[in-house]
Design a protein around this motif. Structure first.
Motif, PDB file in Angstrom:
ATOM      1  N   PRO A 263      32.946  51.450  31.822  1.00 14.89           N
ATOM      2  CA  PRO A 263      32.638  50.163  31.502  1.00 14.89           C
ATOM      3  C   PRO A 263      30.841  50.018  30.721  1.00 14.89           C
ATOM      4  CG  PRO A 263      33.136  50.099  33.675  1.00 14.89           C
ATOM      5  CD  PRO A 263      33.192  51.850  32.990  1.00 14.89           C
ATOM      6  N   SER A 264      30.224  51.038  31.292  1.00 12.77           N
ATOM      7  CA  SER A 264      28.933  51.225  30.560  1.00 12.77           C
ATOM      8  C   SER A 264      29.008  51.434  29.213  1.00 12.77           C
ATOM      9  CB  SER A 264      27.996  52.161  31.471  1.00 12.77           C
ATOM     10  OG  SER A 264      28.490  53.402  31.326  1.00 12.77           O
ATOM     11  N   GLU A 265      30.008  52.082  28.834  1.00 16.12           N
ATOM     12  CA  GLU A 265      30.214  52.544  27.286  1.00 16.12           C
ATOM     13  C   GLU A 265      30.374  51.317  26.379  1.00 16.12           C
ATOM     14  OE1 GLU A 265      33.052  55.936  26.075  1.00 16.12           O
ATOM     15  OE2 GLU A 265      33.234  56.185  28.215  1.00 16.12           O
ATOM     16  N   VAL A 266      30.911  50.467  27.150  1.00 19.39           N
ATOM     17  CA  VAL A 266      31.559  49.022  26.319  1.00 19.39           C
ATOM     18  C   VAL A 266      30.127  48.285  26.200  1.00 19.39           C
ATOM     19  CG1 VAL A 266      33.049  46.948  26.533  1.00 19.39           C
ATOM     20  CG2 VAL A 266      33.780  49.215  27.262  1.00 19.39           C
ATOM     21  N   ALA A 267      29.416  48.239  27.529  1.00 19.64           N
ATOM     22  CA  ALA A 267      28.142  47.383  27.281  1.00 19.64           C
ATOM     23  C   ALA A 267      27.188  48.146  26.439  1.00 19.64           C
ATOM     24  CB  ALA A 267      27.525  47.393  28.833  1.00 19.64           C
ATOM     25  N   ARG A 268      27.057  49.368  26.361  1.00 13.87           N
ATOM     26  CA  ARG A 268      26.058  50.082  25.427  1.00 13.87           C
ATOM     27  C   ARG A 268      26.917  49.831  23.832  1.00 13.87           C
ATOM     28  NH1 ARG A 268      26.208  53.894  29.665  1.00 13.87           N
ATOM     29  NH2 ARG A 268      23.913  54.450  30.151  1.00 13.87           N
ATOM     30  N   ALA A 269      27.859  49.685  23.657  1.00 20.85           N
ATOM     31  CA  ALA A 269      28.310  49.399  22.218  1.00 20.85           C
ATOM     32  C   ALA A 269      28.010  48.011  21.869  1.00 20.85           C
ATOM     33  CB  ALA A 269      29.931  49.560  22.145  1.00 20.85           C
ATOM     34  N   LEU A 270      28.175  47.049  22.736  1.00 20.91           N
ATOM     35  CA  LEU A 270      28.005  45.554  22.399  1.00 20.91           C
ATOM     36  C   LEU A 270      26.188  45.267  22.543  1.00 20.91           C
ATOM     37  CD1 LEU A 270      30.046  43.968  25.242  1.00 20.91           C
ATOM     38  CD2 LEU A 270      30.393  44.094  22.897  1.00 20.91           C
ATOM     39  N   ALA A 271      25.439  46.214  23.017  1.00 18.99           N
ATOM     40  CA  ALA A 271      23.812  45.924  23.387  1.00 18.99           C
ATOM     41  C   ALA A 271      23.056  45.983  21.971  1.00 18.99           C
ATOM     42  CB  ALA A 271      23.580  46.803  24.191  1.00 18.99           C
TER      43      ALA A 271
ATOM     44  N   ALA B  19      22.363  44.106  30.657  1.00 20.62           N
ATOM     45  CA  ALA B  19      22.452  42.804  30.739  1.00 20.62           C
ATOM     46  C   ALA B  19      23.886  42.396  30.353  1.00 20.62           C
ATOM     47  CB  ALA B  19      21.591  42.165  29.652  1.00 20.62           C
ATOM     48  N   HIS B  20      24.632  43.171  29.850  1.00 22.70           N
ATOM     49  CA  HIS B  20      25.997  42.813  29.245  1.00 22.70           C
ATOM     50  C   HIS B  20      27.006  43.249  30.283  1.00 22.70           C
ATOM     51  CE1 HIS B  20      24.118  41.964  25.439  1.00 22.70           C
ATOM     52  NE2 HIS B  20      23.750  42.879  25.375  1.00 22.70           N
ATOM     53  N   MET B  21      26.822  43.725  31.433  1.00 23.95           N
ATOM     54  CA  MET B  21      27.622  44.604  32.358  1.00 23.95           C
ATOM     55  C   MET B  21      28.581  43.302  32.807  1.00 23.95           C
ATOM     56  SD  MET B  21      28.050  47.773  31.982  1.00 23.95           S
ATOM     57  CE  MET B  21      29.044  47.773  33.656  1.00 23.95           C
ATOM     58  N   ALA B  22      28.173  41.929  33.234  1.00 24.20           N
ATOM     59  CA  ALA B  22      28.539  41.020  33.792  1.00 24.20           C
ATOM     60  C   ALA B  22      29.941  40.525  32.877  1.00 24.20           C
ATOM     61  CB  ALA B  22      27.814  39.959  34.133  1.00 24.20           C
ATOM     62  N   SER B  23      29.792  40.393  31.536  1.00 24.74           N
ATOM     63  CA  SER B  23      30.549  40.002  30.437  1.00 24.74           C
ATOM     64  C   SER B  23      31.824  41.065  30.270  1.00 24.74           C
ATOM     65  CB  SER B  23      29.797  39.957  29.328  1.00 24.74           C
ATOM     66  OG  SER B  23      29.127  38.693  29.083  1.00 24.74           O
ATOM     67  N   VAL B  24      31.275  42.663  30.562  1.00 20.01           N
ATOM     68  CA  VAL B  24      32.251  43.450  30.450  1.00 20.01           C
ATOM     69  C   VAL B  24      33.236  43.469  31.701  1.00 20.01           C
ATOM     70  CG1 VAL B  24      32.634  46.153  30.535  1.00 20.01           C
ATOM     71  CG2 VAL B  24      30.826  45.054  29.209  1.00 20.01           C
ATOM     72  N   HIS B  25      32.501  43.344  32.853  1.00 18.54           N
ATOM     73  CA  HIS B  25      33.445  43.159  34.176  1.00 18.54           C
ATOM     74  C   HIS B  25      34.590  41.819  33.977  1.00 18.54           C
ATOM     75  CE1 HIS B  25      31.668  46.308  35.888  1.00 18.54           C
ATOM     76  NE2 HIS B  25      30.305  45.528  36.233  1.00 18.54           N
ATOM     77  N   GLU B  26      33.931  40.795  33.441  1.00 20.90           N
ATOM     78  CA  GLU B  26      34.722  39.794  33.319  1.00 20.90           C
ATOM     79  C   GLU B  26      35.959  40.195  32.523  1.00 20.90           C
ATOM     80  OE1 GLU B  26      34.803  35.049  31.958  1.00 20.90           O
ATOM     81  OE2 GLU B  26      32.689  36.181  32.158  1.00 20.90           O
TER      82      GLU B  26
ATOM     83  N   TRP C   7      39.927  55.635  39.146  1.00 21.12           N
ATOM     84  CA  TRP C   7      38.662  56.177  39.575  1.00 21.12           C
ATOM     85  C   TRP C   7      39.443  57.425  40.108  1.00 21.12           C
ATOM     86  CZ3 TRP C   7      34.281  56.930  38.111  1.00 21.12           C
ATOM     87  CH2 TRP C   7      33.413  57.499  38.929  1.00 21.12           C
ATOM     88  N   LYS C   8      38.671  58.632  39.444  1.00 17.61           N
ATOM     89  CA  LYS C   8      38.892  60.159  39.620  1.00 17.61           C
ATOM     90  C   LYS C   8      40.515  60.227  39.543  1.00 17.61           C
ATOM     91  CE  LYS C   8      34.624  61.045  41.987  1.00 17.61           C
ATOM     92  NZ  LYS C   8      34.007  61.773  43.193  1.00 17.61           N
ATOM     93  N   GLY C   9      41.345  59.798  38.708  1.00 21.87           N
ATOM     94  CA  GLY C   9      42.444  59.895  38.353  1.00 21.87           C
ATOM     95  C   GLY C   9      43.282  59.183  39.195  1.00 21.87           C
TER      96      GLY C   9
ATOM     97  N   LEU D 151      43.753  52.176  40.167  1.00 20.78           N
ATOM     98  CA  LEU D 151      43.097  50.915  41.101  1.00 20.78           C
ATOM     99  C   LEU D 151      43.965  49.832  40.741  1.00 20.78           C
ATOM    100  CD1 LEU D 151      39.151  51.552  40.487  1.00 20.78           C
ATOM    101  CD2 LEU D 151      40.610  52.252  42.479  1.00 20.78           C
ATOM    102  N   ASP D 152      44.299  49.010  41.889  1.00 25.44           N
ATOM    103  CA  ASP D 152      44.954  47.729  41.470  1.00 25.44           C
ATOM    104  C   ASP D 152      44.066  46.551  41.158  1.00 25.44           C
ATOM    105  OD1 ASP D 152      43.783  47.757  44.100  1.00 25.44           O
ATOM    106  OD2 ASP D 152      45.398  46.713  45.069  1.00 25.44           O
ATOM    107  N   GLN D 153      42.849  46.820  41.251  1.00 23.68           N
ATOM    108  CA  GLN D 153      41.770  45.748  41.058  1.00 23.68           C
ATOM    109  C   GLN D 153      40.305  46.453  40.757  1.00 23.68           C
ATOM    110  OE1 GLN D 153      41.393  42.818  43.938  1.00 23.68           O
ATOM    111  NE2 GLN D 153      40.515  44.207  45.691  1.00 23.68           N
ATOM    112  N   ARG D 154      39.501  45.707  39.945  1.00 23.48           N
ATOM    113  CA  ARG D 154      38.119  46.457  39.914  1.00 23.48           C
ATOM    114  C   ARG D 154      37.314  46.308  41.039  1.00 23.48           C
ATOM    115  NH1 ARG D 154      33.544  43.970  38.777  1.00 23.48           N
ATOM    116  NH2 ARG D 154      34.553  41.908  38.499  1.00 23.48           N
ATOM    117  N   ARG D 155      36.669  47.540  41.496  1.00 22.95           N
ATOM    118  CA  ARG D 155      35.977  47.639  42.704  1.00 22.95           C
ATOM    119  C   ARG D 155      35.381  48.907  42.494  1.00 22.95           C
ATOM    120  NH1 ARG D 155      40.892  48.396  44.685  1.00 22.95           N
ATOM    121  NH2 ARG D 155      41.041  50.104  46.045  1.00 22.95           N
ATOM    122  N   GLY D 156      33.921  48.864  42.781  1.00 23.54           N
ATOM    123  CA  GLY D 156      33.011  50.030  42.722  1.00 23.54           C
ATOM    124  C   GLY D 156      33.275  50.601  41.337  1.00 23.54           C
TER     125      GLY D 156
END
Length: 96
Positions: free
Chosen positions: A42-50, A57-64, A79-81, A84-89
Motif C-alpha cells: 500500500p505504501s507504494e501506491v501512496a508514494r506514487a500518488l504523492a 498523508a495519502h494512506m487513508a485514501s489508499v486504505h479506502e 500477508w506473508k503468502g 486475508l479476508d479483509q484489510r488489517r495490519g
C-alpha cells in the motif's frame, strides 16, 4: 485563520489527500505493470500518488480504495503468502 486564536484553522494546516477513486486507479495501474501473481505494498501506491508531498498523508485514501476494490473482488489481500479476508495490519495487494 481560526477565530478563537491567531493560528491557522486546522483544515488549512492539513494537506489534502487524493481521492479514493484516484487511489483505485493507481492501485490497478501499478498491478498492471507487475507480473501476474506478484503483489504491491500500500505504501507504494501512496508514494506514487504523492509526487513531492508526504506520502503518508495519502494512506487513508489508499486504505479506502483497497477496501472498495477488495469488496468488488478486483484485488486480493495477503500477508506473508497467506490470504486475508479483509484489510488489517500489514498486507500486500494482488490482482485477482
Amino acid at each position: 485563520m481560526d477565530r478563537r486564536s491567531d493560528r491557522p484553522a486546522p483544515c488549512s494546516r492539513i494537506r489534502a489527500a487524493v481521492s479514493a477513486q484516484s487511489a483505485q486507479i493507481a492501485i490497478l495501474a501499478l498491478l498492471d505493470r507487475r507480473e501476474r501473481g506478484t503483489t504491491i505494498c500500500p505504501s507504494e501506491v501512496a508514494r506514487a500518488l504523492a509526487a513531492q508531498d508526504d506520502w503518508r498523508a495519502h494512506m487513508a485514501s489508499v486504505h479506502e480504495a483497497v477496501d472498495i476494490l477488495a469488496a468488488r473482488g478486483d484485488i486480493a489481500l495477503s500477508w506473508k503468502g497467506k490470504p486475508l479476508d479483509q484489510r488489517r495490519g500489514a498486507y500486500r495487494i494482488a490482482r485477482r
